[in-house]
Design a protein around this motif. Sequence first.
Motif, PDB file in Angstrom:
ATOM      1  N   GLY A 142       0.807  -1.223   0.000  1.00 46.33           N
ATOM      2  CA  GLY A 142       0.000   0.000   0.000  1.00 46.33           C
ATOM      3  C   GLY A 142       0.838   1.270   0.000  1.00 46.33           C
ATOM      4  N   MET A 143       2.136   1.133   0.261  1.00 46.65           N
ATOM      5  CA  MET A 143       2.981   2.337   0.299  1.00 46.65           C
ATOM      6  C   MET A 143       3.259   2.865  -1.104  1.00 46.65           C
ATOM      7  SD  MET A 143       6.023   1.816   3.030  1.00 46.65           S
ATOM      8  CE  MET A 143       5.902   2.545   4.640  1.00 46.65           C
ATOM      9  N   LYS A 144       3.391   4.178  -1.192  1.00 47.74           N
ATOM     10  CA  LYS A 144       3.830   4.814  -2.432  1.00 47.74           C
ATOM     11  C   LYS A 144       5.342   4.982  -2.334  1.00 47.74           C
ATOM     12  CE  LYS A 144       0.681   7.623  -4.333  1.00 47.74           C
ATOM     13  NZ  LYS A 144       0.354   6.733  -5.439  1.00 47.74           N
ATOM     14  N   VAL A 145       6.053   4.448  -3.318  1.00 45.45           N
ATOM     15  CA  VAL A 145       7.517   4.378  -3.231  1.00 45.45           C
ATOM     16  C   VAL A 145       8.155   5.131  -4.398  1.00 45.45           C
ATOM     17  CG1 VAL A 145       9.497   2.803  -3.090  1.00 45.45           C
ATOM     18  CG2 VAL A 145       7.284   2.089  -2.182  1.00 45.45           C
ATOM     19  N   GLY A 146       9.164   5.939  -4.097  1.00 46.23           N
ATOM     20  CA  GLY A 146       9.909   6.663  -5.129  1.00 46.23           C
ATOM     21  C   GLY A 146      11.323   6.107  -5.245  1.00 46.23           C
ATOM     22  N   LEU A 147      11.761   5.868  -6.480  1.00 44.88           N
ATOM     23  CA  LEU A 147      13.116   5.353  -6.714  1.00 44.88           C
ATOM     24  C   LEU A 147      13.865   6.354  -7.600  1.00 44.88           C
ATOM     25  CD1 LEU A 147      12.149   1.736  -7.946  1.00 44.88           C
ATOM     26  CD2 LEU A 147      12.465   2.472  -5.566  1.00 44.88           C
TER      27      LEU A 147
ATOM     28  N   ALA B 217      11.486   6.198 -10.700  1.00 42.46           N
ATOM     29  CA  ALA B 217      10.248   5.418 -10.851  1.00 42.46           C
ATOM     30  C   ALA B 217       9.351   5.661  -9.652  1.00 42.46           C
ATOM     31  CB  ALA B 217      10.573   3.931 -10.969  1.00 42.46           C
ATOM     32  N   LEU B 218       8.066   5.461  -9.902  1.00 38.22           N
ATOM     33  CA  LEU B 218       7.048   5.608  -8.855  1.00 38.22           C
ATOM     34  C   LEU B 218       6.234   4.327  -8.809  1.00 38.22           C
ATOM     35  CD1 LEU B 218       6.521   8.130  -7.164  1.00 38.22           C
ATOM     36  CD2 LEU B 218       4.831   8.839  -8.855  1.00 38.22           C
ATOM     37  N   LEU B 219       6.124   3.730  -7.618  1.00 42.78           N
ATOM     38  CA  LEU B 219       5.379   2.472  -7.491  1.00 42.78           C
ATOM     39  C   LEU B 219       4.371   2.560  -6.355  1.00 42.78           C
ATOM     40  CD1 LEU B 219       8.748   1.454  -7.531  1.00 42.78           C
ATOM     41  CD2 LEU B 219       7.540  -0.620  -7.995  1.00 42.78           C
ATOM     42  N   ASP B 220       3.278   1.845  -6.514  1.00 47.32           N
ATOM     43  CA  ASP B 220       2.395   1.569  -5.381  1.00 47.32           C
ATOM     44  C   ASP B 220       2.678   0.137  -4.973  1.00 47.32           C
ATOM     45  OD1 ASP B 220       1.017   4.000  -4.961  1.00 47.32           O
ATOM     46  OD2 ASP B 220      -0.108   3.657  -6.808  1.00 47.32           O
TER      47      ASP B 220
END
Length: 341
Positions: A320-325, A337-340
């Motif tokens: 459920g976290m929004k993650v930025g790479l 990149a942006l992931l949920d």
Amino acid sequence: MPNAYISGTGFFVPDNVVTNDDLRDVYGIETSDEWIRKRTGIAERRFAPQGMGTADMGAKAAEMAIEAAGIDKKDLGMIILATLSPDHVFPGSGVLVQRQLGMADTGNFVPCLDVRNQCSGFLYALGTAASMVQSGNTNHVLVIGSETHSHALDLSSRGRTVASLFGDGAGAVVVSATEEDRGLRNYTLGADGRFAETLWQPMWDIRNFPFLPQDEDGNGIVAPEMMWASMDGRQVFRNAVEKMITSLMKVCWEEKVDTKDIDLFLFHQANLRINEYVQKQLNIPDDKVFNNIMRYGNTTAGTIPILMAEAEREGILKPGMKVGLAAFGSGFTWGAALLDW
Ligand code: UT7
């Protein structure tokens, strides 16, 4: 079109811990724990033993990721391996991982692709894997970032600027198809070949005929300036900060996401100061950034998947976290990149 999400993570680092003091005391490098910590944030790194290489570590990380994904090796449709330290010039290390996983023995002749984009290699591989999954070509792609730096570092005072930064290790993820509303939302990749020689390890120049000079017994001769990696550290530092920030902002802008809405940032681990600078410019609080460079140094293509695997196991990275790479490295190459999750 299915979404592509990370269904499992894994990592492997060799047992041998090399501290900053070890670089001085064991390898005789004129350096100090204080210099390395202050300039880079690194306290220690891992060195692979004689006989262990990039495919070996990649396969170990892969086994863990496949198990975590809850799939069988026979479910994989492709292997993508990112590295700047392949086992050999050719073939690539991807096929060696496939062999070590025993896939060919069971008739699973999945395609293997090596990605050669250095510190950004994992993001290039992730983007490619997601495209393969979203296009419906396959449901599961194994993505690995693995590096054996220590066997190709100039571990002498001459090479100290580069040698003090890098370590060995591998991370892996399985990128899978899902109908759920989650996964990789957006990514951007970039390159600027005008800086190809700013951070490089040429080893030889194929424009030369023959590609290496030979002695009278036919042995190839590699001059030290060709053999070891060299770097204009300040130039890399400046560009890394700029490109990591602008590419992160690009994916956020395109997804209409504020950086404040991102729960966790996993940045390439090249230098803690680079990440702190990016963090400060984007106003990101400390508890939203996970770094492990202090323990592993820069494992190049391995950094982001190792971070993911550790963060998951430490309960820092949760569904459920929004993650930025974001990553930047030799080439120059970069990406975000942006992931949920
Ligand atoms: O993934 C991408 C990979 N690379 C990077 O991201 C690297 C980015 N750049 C950096 O991280 C920094 O430029 C470094 C940490 C590599 C170097 O820091 P710096 O502040 O740019 O140092 P410098 O290269 O300008 O060197 C300053 C001094 C020099 O001595 P003099 O000439 O001023 O007497 C170096 O010889 O520090 C010396 N030095 C060292 N001293 C002790 C360089 N490396 C070392 C060392 N130990 N390991």
